[in-house]
Write a protein that holds these residues in place. Structure first.
Motif, PDB file in Angstrom:
ATOM      1  N   VAL A   1       8.917  -6.051   1.784  1.00 27.37           N
ATOM      2  CA  VAL A   1       9.976  -6.235   2.796  1.00 27.37           C
ATOM      3  C   VAL A   1      10.541  -4.661   3.089  1.00 27.37           C
ATOM      4  O   VAL A   1      10.464  -3.863   2.256  1.00 27.37           O
ATOM      5  CB  VAL A   1      11.171  -6.843   2.215  1.00 27.37           C
ATOM      6  N   LEU A   2      10.241  -4.567   4.445  1.00 26.14           N
ATOM      7  CA  LEU A   2      10.589  -2.999   4.880  1.00 26.14           C
ATOM      8  C   LEU A   2      12.074  -3.057   5.381  1.00 26.14           C
ATOM      9  O   LEU A   2      12.573  -4.101   5.832  1.00 26.14           O
ATOM     10  CB  LEU A   2       9.658  -2.678   5.963  1.00 26.14           C
ATOM     11  N   PRO A   3      12.727  -1.585   5.192  1.00 22.65           N
ATOM     12  CA  PRO A   3      14.214  -1.569   5.478  1.00 22.65           C
ATOM     13  C   PRO A   3      14.509  -1.488   6.994  1.00 22.65           C
ATOM     14  O   PRO A   3      15.022  -0.604   7.373  1.00 22.65           O
ATOM     15  CB  PRO A   3      14.618  -0.435   4.645  1.00 22.65           C
ATOM     16  N   PHE A   4      14.282  -2.471   7.750  1.00 22.85           N
ATOM     17  CA  PHE A   4      14.716  -2.449   9.101  1.00 22.85           C
ATOM     18  C   PHE A   4      14.705  -4.072   9.645  1.00 22.85           C
ATOM     19  O   PHE A   4      13.907  -4.916   9.112  1.00 22.85           O
ATOM     20  CB  PHE A   4      13.670  -1.696   9.893  1.00 22.85           C
ATOM     21  N   GLY A   5      15.512  -4.092  10.856  1.00 18.81           N
ATOM     22  CA  GLY A   5      15.287  -5.653  11.191  1.00 18.81           C
ATOM     23  C   GLY A   5      16.008  -6.453  10.405  1.00 18.81           C
ATOM     24  O   GLY A   5      15.792  -7.628  10.328  1.00 18.81           O
ATOM     25  N   GLY A   6      17.039  -6.280   9.350  1.00 24.16           N
ATOM     26  CA  GLY A   6      17.465  -6.950   8.383  1.00 24.16           C
ATOM     27  C   GLY A   6      16.538  -7.340   7.344  1.00 24.16           C
ATOM     28  O   GLY A   6      16.912  -8.262   6.616  1.00 24.16           O
ATOM     29  N   GLY A   7      15.416  -6.787   7.246  1.00 27.69           N
ATOM     30  CA  GLY A   7      14.455  -6.963   6.060  1.00 27.69           C
ATOM     31  C   GLY A   7      13.216  -7.553   6.824  1.00 27.69           C
ATOM     32  O   GLY A   7      13.124  -8.754   6.801  1.00 27.69           O
ATOM     33  N   ALA A   8      12.299  -6.649   7.042  1.00 32.75           N
ATOM     34  CA  ALA A   8      10.998  -7.054   7.839  1.00 32.75           C
ATOM     35  C   ALA A   8      10.170  -7.212   6.749  1.00 32.75           C
ATOM     36  O   ALA A   8       9.710  -6.459   5.811  1.00 32.75           O
ATOM     37  CB  ALA A   8      10.676  -5.776   8.479  1.00 32.75           C
ATOM     38  N   ARG A   9       9.626  -8.335   6.917  1.00 34.04           N
ATOM     39  CA  ARG A   9       8.439  -8.971   6.001  1.00 34.04           C
ATOM     40  C   ARG A   9       7.182  -8.760   6.340  1.00 34.04           C
ATOM     41  O   ARG A   9       6.777  -9.017   7.473  1.00 34.04           O
ATOM     42  CB  ARG A   9       8.664 -10.653   5.593  1.00 34.04           C
ATOM     43  N   VAL A  10       6.197  -8.200   5.496  1.00 28.89           N
ATOM     44  CA  VAL A  10       4.883  -7.891   5.740  1.00 28.89           C
ATOM     45  C   VAL A  10       4.026  -9.136   5.514  1.00 28.89           C
ATOM     46  O   VAL A  10       4.283  -9.938   4.394  1.00 28.89           O
ATOM     47  CB  VAL A  10       4.427  -6.789   4.875  1.00 28.89           C
ATOM     48  N   VAL A  11       3.085  -9.730   6.572  1.00 31.09           N
ATOM     49  CA  VAL A  11       2.622 -10.941   6.408  1.00 31.09           C
ATOM     50  C   VAL A  11       1.128 -10.427   6.632  1.00 31.09           C
ATOM     51  O   VAL A  11       0.461 -10.051   7.727  1.00 31.09           O
ATOM     52  CB  VAL A  11       3.071 -11.782   7.168  1.00 31.09           C
ATOM     53  N   ALA A  12       0.332 -10.510   5.493  1.00 32.76           N
ATOM     54  CA  ALA A  12      -1.218 -10.230   5.714  1.00 32.76           C
ATOM     55  C   ALA A  12      -1.800 -11.235   6.604  1.00 32.76           C
ATOM     56  O   ALA A  12      -1.678 -12.492   6.508  1.00 32.76           O
ATOM     57  CB  ALA A  12      -1.907 -10.219   4.334  1.00 32.76           C
ATOM     58  N   ALA A  13      -2.601 -10.501   7.460  1.00 32.68           N
ATOM     59  CA  ALA A  13      -3.193 -11.434   8.556  1.00 32.68           C
ATOM     60  C   ALA A  13      -4.621 -10.769   8.674  1.00 32.68           C
ATOM     61  O   ALA A  13      -4.968 -10.413   9.548  1.00 32.68           O
ATOM     62  CB  ALA A  13      -2.486 -11.267   9.752  1.00 32.68           C
ATOM     63  N   PRO A  14      -5.511 -11.095   7.551  1.00 32.57           N
ATOM     64  CA  PRO A  14      -7.041 -10.308   7.751  1.00 32.57           C
ATOM     65  C   PRO A  14      -7.647 -11.248   8.743  1.00 32.57           C
ATOM     66  O   PRO A  14      -7.488 -12.269   9.120  1.00 32.57           O
ATOM     67  CB  PRO A  14      -7.419 -10.359   6.281  1.00 32.57           C
ATOM     68  N   GLY A  15      -8.764 -10.133   9.070  1.00 34.42           N
ATOM     69  CA  GLY A  15      -9.787 -11.011  10.062  1.00 34.42           C
ATOM     70  C   GLY A  15      -9.954 -10.161  11.187  1.00 34.42           C
ATOM     71  O   GLY A  15     -11.292 -10.088  11.410  1.00 34.42           O
ATOM     72  N   HIS A  16      -9.327  -9.534  11.884  1.00 34.85           N
ATOM     73  CA  HIS A  16      -9.294  -8.564  12.905  1.00 34.85           C
ATOM     74  C   HIS A  16      -9.729  -7.042  12.195  1.00 34.85           C
ATOM     75  O   HIS A  16     -10.764  -6.579  12.486  1.00 34.85           O
ATOM     76  CB  HIS A  16      -8.088  -8.340  13.604  1.00 34.85           C
ATOM     77  N   THR A  17      -8.959  -6.779  11.139  1.00 29.10           N
ATOM     78  CA  THR A  17      -9.711  -5.778  10.052  1.00 29.10           C
ATOM     79  C   THR A  17      -9.248  -6.460   8.808  1.00 29.10           C
ATOM     80  O   THR A  17      -8.263  -7.466   8.620  1.00 29.10           O
ATOM     81  CB  THR A  17      -8.875  -4.482  10.151  1.00 29.10           C
ATOM     82  N   ASP A  18      -9.553  -5.779   7.646  1.00 23.74           N
ATOM     83  CA  ASP A  18      -8.930  -6.573   6.354  1.00 23.74           C
ATOM     84  C   ASP A  18      -7.739  -6.233   6.067  1.00 23.74           C
ATOM     85  O   ASP A  18      -7.147  -6.855   5.394  1.00 23.74           O
ATOM     86  CB  ASP A  18     -10.095  -5.752   5.150  1.00 23.74           C
ATOM     87  N   GLY A  19      -7.146  -5.152   6.697  1.00 24.06           N
ATOM     88  CA  GLY A  19      -5.849  -4.864   6.227  1.00 24.06           C
ATOM     89  C   GLY A  19      -4.935  -4.965   7.635  1.00 24.06           C
ATOM     90  O   GLY A  19      -3.834  -4.377   7.571  1.00 24.06           O
ATOM     91  N   SER A  20      -5.307  -5.755   8.330  1.00 24.22           N
ATOM     92  CA  SER A  20      -4.310  -6.435   9.667  1.00 24.22           C
ATOM     93  C   SER A  20      -3.203  -7.011   9.071  1.00 24.22           C
ATOM     94  O   SER A  20      -3.301  -7.920   7.944  1.00 24.22           O
ATOM     95  CB  SER A  20      -5.149  -7.316  10.388  1.00 24.22           C
ATOM     96  N   ILE A  21      -1.732  -6.749   9.688  1.00 26.21           N
ATOM     97  CA  ILE A  21      -0.793  -7.342   9.037  1.00 26.21           C
ATOM     98  C   ILE A  21       0.242  -7.981  10.393  1.00 26.21           C
ATOM     99  O   ILE A  21      -0.149  -7.196  11.444  1.00 26.21           O
ATOM    100  CB  ILE A  21       0.221  -6.423   8.038  1.00 26.21           C
ATOM    101  N   GLY A  22       1.002  -8.661  10.202  1.00 28.64           N
ATOM    102  CA  GLY A  22       2.191  -9.097  10.910  1.00 28.64           C
ATOM    103  C   GLY A  22       3.359  -8.728  10.387  1.00 28.64           C
ATOM    104  O   GLY A  22       3.420  -8.443   9.223  1.00 28.64           O
TER     105      GLY A  22
END
Length: 243
Positions: free
Chosen positions: A136-157
């Motif tokens: 969880v990143l400290p912006f937007g009221g708590g921004a959640r990292v969502v792993a989304a591999p496939g485009h690259t191994d480390g792609s995220i939403g």
């Protein structure tokens, strides 16, 4: 570069290839992706034109390690005093310690990829925070990292549940008022799984690395598109563009 208001607290910066987003929490700014290597001055100018100072950009969050998303990250971090965050699997690419894995191209993607090769290489950039799924990143009221591999191994939403906003990076693209699977994937099967994972999130607004954002009913549209892609993948082996 075009500057487009998506929401009162969110602006899109549209470049020749790709786009980035500026999120505002009061007087604190977060940049999601950083454009190409020559886009730094335009981004700084846009921040000022919106009535902010560059030093109000506190963090730069990279959705993946491709140069049309990371090119100006090092320059912007230095000029703004911002920290850079990226998934741990793409962080070595951002730092210039590893090469990005090449995509596995479908036939119809090849002409598009030739155009994408005109993007200049990204200078190495420091990664101050390596991200993982669920962070969880400290912006937007708590921004959640969502792993989304496939485009690259480390792609995220990046999901802002409190605001109903989803940043998909290149895992999903916008096309003619709908969502489609992003192109140039290193692993198409994983990319489609990631599309479904992102589509399952509750969002009203979806912001893509390429293509216009969806600003109403985005979650419903993403789910319908992900289901359609799954059917086409079985029927046509992923050979149809768009879908």
């Amino acid at each position: 570069m075009d500057v487009v208001e998506v929401l009162p607290e969110l602006h899109m910066f549209r470049f020749r290839i790709g786009q980035a987003y500026l999120w505002r929490d009061g007087d604190e700014l977060t940049l999601i992706d950083a454009g190409g290597a020559h886009d730094g001055p335009a981004i700084i100018a846009a921040v000022r034109d919106l009535g902010f100072r560059p030093e109000q950009v506190r963090r730069i969050v990279l959705t993946h390690g491709h140069p049309d998303h990371t090119g100006a990250a090092a320059e912007l971090a230095a000029r703004c005093g911002a920290g850079i965050s990226a998934h741990r699997l793409d962080a070595p690419v951002v730092r210039g310690e590893a090469e990005a894995a090449p995509p596995v191209l479908l036939d119809w993607e090849r002409p598009l990829f030739e155009h994408a090769l005109t993007v200049p290489p990204a200078p190495p950039a420091p990664v101050d925070r390596e991200l993982a799924d669920g962070d969880v990143l400290p912006f937007g009221g708590g921004a959640r990292v969502v792993a989304a591999p496939g485009h690259t191994d480390g792609s995220i939403g990046i999901h802002l549940p409190g605001h109903g906003v989803l940043f998909t990076g290149d895992a999903v693209a916008g096309h003619e008022g709908r969502a489609i699977l992003g192109v140039f994937n290193t692993d198409r099967a994983r990319a489609l799984e990631s599309f479904h994972r992102l589509a399952a999130l509750d969002c009203e607004t979806a912001c893509f690395g390429h293509g216009d954002p969806l600003t109403a009913g985005a979650g419903r549209l993403l789910r319908a598109s992900a289901d359609r892609h799954a059917v086409l993948e079985v029927e046509h082996g992923g050979t149809l563009p768009g879908a």
